[in-house]
Design a protein around this motif. Structure first.
Motif, PDB file in Angstrom:
ATOM      1  N   UNK A  10       1.383  10.154 -12.469  1.00 51.27           N
ATOM      2  CA  UNK A  10       2.310  10.138 -11.340  1.00 51.27           C
ATOM      3  C   UNK A  10       3.731  10.243 -11.860  1.00 51.27           C
ATOM      4  N   UNK A  11       4.552  11.028 -11.130  1.00 50.98           N
ATOM      5  CA  UNK A  11       5.964  11.200 -11.501  1.00 50.98           C
ATOM      6  C   UNK A  11       6.831  11.188 -10.243  1.00 50.98           C
ATOM      7  N   UNK A  12       6.887  10.036  -9.552  1.00 45.34           N
ATOM      8  CA  UNK A  12       7.729   9.961  -8.354  1.00 45.34           C
ATOM      9  C   UNK A  12       9.201   9.826  -8.725  1.00 45.34           C
ATOM     10  N   UNK A  13      10.054  10.443  -7.939  1.00 44.18           N
ATOM     11  CA  UNK A  13      11.493  10.373  -8.207  1.00 44.18           C
ATOM     12  C   UNK A  13      12.220   9.422  -7.248  1.00 44.18           C
ATOM     13  N   UNK A  14      11.518   8.965  -6.212  1.00 46.31           N
ATOM     14  CA  UNK A  14      12.153   8.092  -5.227  1.00 46.31           C
ATOM     15  C   UNK A  14      11.241   6.917  -4.901  1.00 46.31           C
ATOM     16  N   UNK A  15      11.825   5.868  -4.355  1.00 47.60           N
ATOM     17  CA  UNK A  15      11.059   4.726  -3.880  1.00 47.60           C
ATOM     18  C   UNK A  15      10.232   5.135  -2.665  1.00 47.60           C
ATOM     19  N   UNK A  16       9.166   4.351  -2.424  1.00 45.48           N
ATOM     20  CA  UNK A  16       8.395   4.581  -1.208  1.00 45.48           C
ATOM     21  C   UNK A  16       9.301   4.399   0.002  1.00 45.48           C
ATOM     22  N   UNK A  17       9.156   5.281   0.961  1.00 44.67           N
ATOM     23  CA  UNK A  17      10.059   5.265   2.094  1.00 44.67           C
ATOM     24  C   UNK A  17       9.549   4.481   3.271  1.00 44.67           C
ATOM     25  N   UNK A  18       9.010   5.169   4.260  1.00 47.66           N
ATOM     26  CA  UNK A  18       8.714   4.546   5.547  1.00 47.66           C
ATOM     27  C   UNK A  18       7.260   4.101   5.665  1.00 47.66           C
ATOM     28  N   UNK A  19       6.574   3.895   4.572  1.00 46.86           N
ATOM     29  CA  UNK A  19       5.173   3.477   4.658  1.00 46.86           C
ATOM     30  C   UNK A  19       4.835   2.473   3.561  1.00 46.86           C
ATOM     31  N   UNK A  20       3.762   1.741   3.806  1.00 47.98           N
ATOM     32  CA  UNK A  20       3.156   0.863   2.826  1.00 47.98           C
ATOM     33  C   UNK A  20       1.840   1.513   2.386  1.00 47.98           C
ATOM     34  N   UNK A  21       1.276   1.062   1.259  1.00 42.86           N
ATOM     35  CA  UNK A  21       0.043   1.664   0.744  1.00 42.86           C
ATOM     36  C   UNK A  21      -0.972   0.576   0.425  1.00 42.86           C
ATOM     37  N   UNK A  22      -2.238   0.870   0.750  1.00 42.48           N
ATOM     38  CA  UNK A  22      -3.339  -0.021   0.391  1.00 42.48           C
ATOM     39  C   UNK A  22      -4.513   0.816  -0.080  1.00 42.48           C
ATOM     40  N   UNK A  23      -5.019   0.512  -1.267  1.00 40.06           N
ATOM     41  CA  UNK A  23      -6.227   1.151  -1.766  1.00 40.06           C
ATOM     42  C   UNK A  23      -7.389   0.210  -1.444  1.00 40.06           C
ATOM     43  N   UNK A  24      -8.207   0.595  -0.469  1.00 39.56           N
ATOM     44  CA  UNK A  24      -9.323  -0.248  -0.049  1.00 39.56           C
ATOM     45  C   UNK A  24     -10.570  -0.017  -0.886  1.00 39.56           C
ATOM     46  N   UNK A  25     -10.533   0.959  -1.792  1.00 42.35           N
ATOM     47  CA  UNK A  25     -11.685   1.300  -2.621  1.00 42.35           C
ATOM     48  C   UNK A  25     -11.609   0.755  -4.034  1.00 42.35           C
ATOM     49  N   UNK A  26     -10.397   0.670  -4.575  1.00 50.32           N
ATOM     50  CA  UNK A  26     -10.284   0.544  -6.024  1.00 50.32           C
ATOM     51  C   UNK A  26      -9.169  -0.393  -6.445  1.00 50.32           C
ATOM     52  N   UNK A  27      -9.406  -1.104  -7.565  1.00 50.03           N
ATOM     53  CA  UNK A  27      -8.317  -1.742  -8.291  1.00 50.03           C
ATOM     54  C   UNK A  27      -7.470  -0.640  -8.915  1.00 50.03           C
ATOM     55  N   UNK A  28      -6.174  -0.871  -9.032  1.00 46.07           N
ATOM     56  CA  UNK A  28      -5.288   0.093  -9.667  1.00 46.07           C
ATOM     57  C   UNK A  28      -4.572  -0.557 -10.846  1.00 46.07           C
ATOM     58  N   UNK A  29      -4.620   0.119 -11.992  1.00 44.15           N
ATOM     59  CA  UNK A  29      -3.890  -0.312 -13.179  1.00 44.15           C
ATOM     60  C   UNK A  29      -2.821   0.740 -13.446  1.00 44.15           C
ATOM     61  N   UNK A  30      -1.564   0.378 -13.189  1.00 39.37           N
ATOM     62  CA  UNK A  30      -0.436   1.287 -13.368  1.00 39.37           C
ATOM     63  C   UNK A  30       0.226   0.982 -14.704  1.00 39.37           C
ATOM     64  N   UNK A  31       0.259   1.964 -15.608  1.00 39.48           N
ATOM     65  CA  UNK A  31       1.015   1.808 -16.846  1.00 39.48           C
ATOM     66  C   UNK A  31       2.339   2.546 -16.701  1.00 39.48           C
ATOM     67  N   UNK A  32       3.440   1.836 -16.931  1.00 36.60           N
ATOM     68  CA  UNK A  32       4.780   2.399 -16.744  1.00 36.60           C
ATOM     69  C   UNK A  32       5.234   3.033 -18.056  1.00 36.60           C
ATOM     70  N   UNK A  33       5.221   4.365 -18.093  1.00 37.36           N
ATOM     71  CA  UNK A  33       5.687   5.076 -19.290  1.00 37.36           C
ATOM     72  C   UNK A  33       7.198   5.289 -19.240  1.00 37.36           C
ATOM     73  N   UNK A  34       7.705   5.635 -18.066  1.00 37.37           N
ATOM     74  CA  UNK A  34       9.142   5.772 -17.871  1.00 37.37           C
ATOM     75  C   UNK A  34       9.503   5.161 -16.529  1.00 37.37           C
ATOM     76  N   UNK A  35      10.668   4.519 -16.473  1.00 38.65           N
ATOM     77  CA  UNK A  35      11.142   4.004 -15.201  1.00 38.65           C
ATOM     78  C   UNK A  35      11.279   2.500 -15.168  1.00 38.65           C
ATOM     79  N   UNK A  36      11.883   2.050 -14.090  1.00 41.58           N
ATOM     80  CA  UNK A  36      12.158   0.632 -13.905  1.00 41.58           C
ATOM     81  C   UNK A  36      12.259   0.361 -12.418  1.00 41.58           C
ATOM     82  N   UNK A  37      11.817  -0.824 -11.985  1.00 39.88           N
ATOM     83  CA  UNK A  37      11.919  -1.140 -10.569  1.00 39.88           C
ATOM     84  C   UNK A  37      11.194  -2.407 -10.208  1.00 39.88           C
ATOM     85  N   UNK A  38      10.747  -2.436  -8.942  1.00 39.37           N
ATOM     86  CA  UNK A  38      10.085  -3.635  -8.416  1.00 39.37           C
ATOM     87  C   UNK A  38       8.842  -3.229  -7.647  1.00 39.37           C
ATOM     88  N   UNK A  39       7.726  -3.860  -7.973  1.00 38.89           N
ATOM     89  CA  UNK A  39       6.505  -3.758  -7.181  1.00 38.89           C
ATOM     90  C   UNK A  39       6.562  -4.831  -6.102  1.00 38.89           C
TER      91      UNK A  39
END
Length: 388
Positions: free
Chosen positions: A105-134
């Motif tokens: 994944x290579x997003x350039x902006x924060x999530x905008x007008x929606x929230x996200x839920x994965x009802x199928x899977x655990x997600x493991x996000x490794x941050x290679x570049x970037x900084x922010x808040x979950x």
């Protein structure tokens, strides 16, 4: 999650009256797994968390497979994935089987007008570049380069970036992701020989409580469909919770490598496990200290698992022509090992500064169309002696 956490305000006992200042009730929700037998969290909400106003439709996000049965080693140029503003649209599935998706994944902006839920899977996000808040309905976590973010299935979240150049390596798992069993005692505490301990795991520290009604869009992934659901109240309306099922962060820089007199096998680098794959962290470390040791890894056959290695940073001694953002795939059934010349180059070396994330799957991986678009089709020939 291996240990108990609480945040915000909760009643003295579960499933008892818990009143707001105006005398009305907070709404309790058990956020649990494996049919009341797995890890769970009890959360308390300003409103009923069940108020769906509308389902606007859904989109098929099933990975499109280009190579269904594979016995060839590949290299993928991860940084060739094109950045996109939207977080979900930027997610590119490169490798897939019924247990796991390997995603860039290579997003350039924060999530905008929606929230996200994965009802199928655990997600493991490794941050290679970037900084922010979950930001999640169970609290917030700051992140930066080198962080793993483990988001259990069902957690509602948003990501706010402080940066535009963001790169993530994502493991989407239909099997629960845990810390390795062999690192824990029968009480669940991490043992002294484990390469990390509980103080290295960062729990949510900040709880957002929004007492709002309106139209709130949550994109929910279920059975490879992305549903647009409109809820009547803000999903971040939790006033408190306690339990074991919540997101957390762990920095790869806090992994303490296990070394020995001779070359240690990949399981010493294990960081997470499921019953379908494992995740390992290759970190800067001292090399083997036997006077005649060969630091380069020995040739080995992955008879039972496909090996995926995501290169993060540093000098990858065992590989030729490897850069940050590359992904190598070595399928089960054939041997692989260091490139020609790597063994000789390694002798006498005392340390490595390499940084990489490895995923070993117990089912074969299929290569997607998006994966083939960034694939090096000649990588499997790079072990030929004349190519050194």
């Amino acid at each position: 999650m291996p240990f108990y956490h609480k945040l915000g305000k909760i009643p003295h006992k579960r499933h008892t009256v818990f009143k707001k200042p105006d005398g009305s009730l907070y709404r309790e929700q058990l956020f649990g797994t494996i049919g009341f037998d797995g890890m769970s969290t009890n959360s308390y909400h300003e409103h009923h968390p069940t108020q769906v106003k509308e389902i606007l439709g859904h989109k098929d996000v099933t990975p499109k497979i280009a190579v269904d049965t594979n016995l060839k080693s590949y290299r993928f140029h991860g940084f060739k994935t094109v950045p996109q503003p939207d977080y979900l649209k930027s997610r590119t599935t490169v490798l897939h089987n019924t247990d796991v998706n390997i995603i860039l994944a290579a997003p350039t902006q924060s999530q905008g007008d929606y929230f996200y839920k994965n009802a199928d899977a655990d997600e493991l996000l490794f941050i290679h570049k970037g900084k922010g808040k979950l930001r999640t309905h169970l609290g917030n976590l700051d992140f930066e380069y080198g962080d793993y973010l483990l988001i259990p299935r069902g957690v509602i979240y948003k990501i706010d970036f402080e940066t535009e150049d963001n790169r993530m390596f994502i493991v989407e798992s239909r099997r629960p992701i845990y810390t390795p069993k062999r690192y824990r005692n029968h009480f669940g505490q991490l043992l002294e020989h484990a390469p990390f301990c509980e103080r290295d795991l960062r729990q949510p520290y900040e709880l957002e409580t929004n007492d709002e009604k309106g139209d709130f869009l949550i994109k929910v992934k279920k059975e490879n469909q992305l549903f647009d659901m409109v809820y009547a109240t803000h999903p971040f309306d939790v006033v408190g919770y306690d339990g074991y099922n919540y997101p957390y962060a762990f920095s790869i820089h806090d992994f303490e490598p296990i070394t020995g007199r001779i070359h240690q096998p990949p399981p010493v680098h294990q960081t997470f496990e499921t019953d379908a794959f494992v995740v390992c962290s290759f970190c800067p470390r001292l090399y083997d200290y036997h006077p005649e040791s060969i630091p380069a890894p020995y040739n080995h056959s992955n008879i039972d698992s496909d090996e995926v290695l995501y290169y993060v940073d540093g000098d990858f001694m065992s590989r030729n022509d490897i850069e940050a953002g590359h992904i190598s795939l070595h399928p089960a059934g054939i041997p692989h090992g260091p490139h020609p010349g790597a063994v000789e180059r390694s002798i006498g070396q005392t340390k490595t500064e390499e940084l990489a994330v490895m995923v070993d799957t117990f089912k074969p991986l299929k290569i997607t169309e998006e994966g083939m678009a960034i694939a090096d089709d000649s990588y499997h020939k790079s072990w030929i002696e004349d190519d050194r």
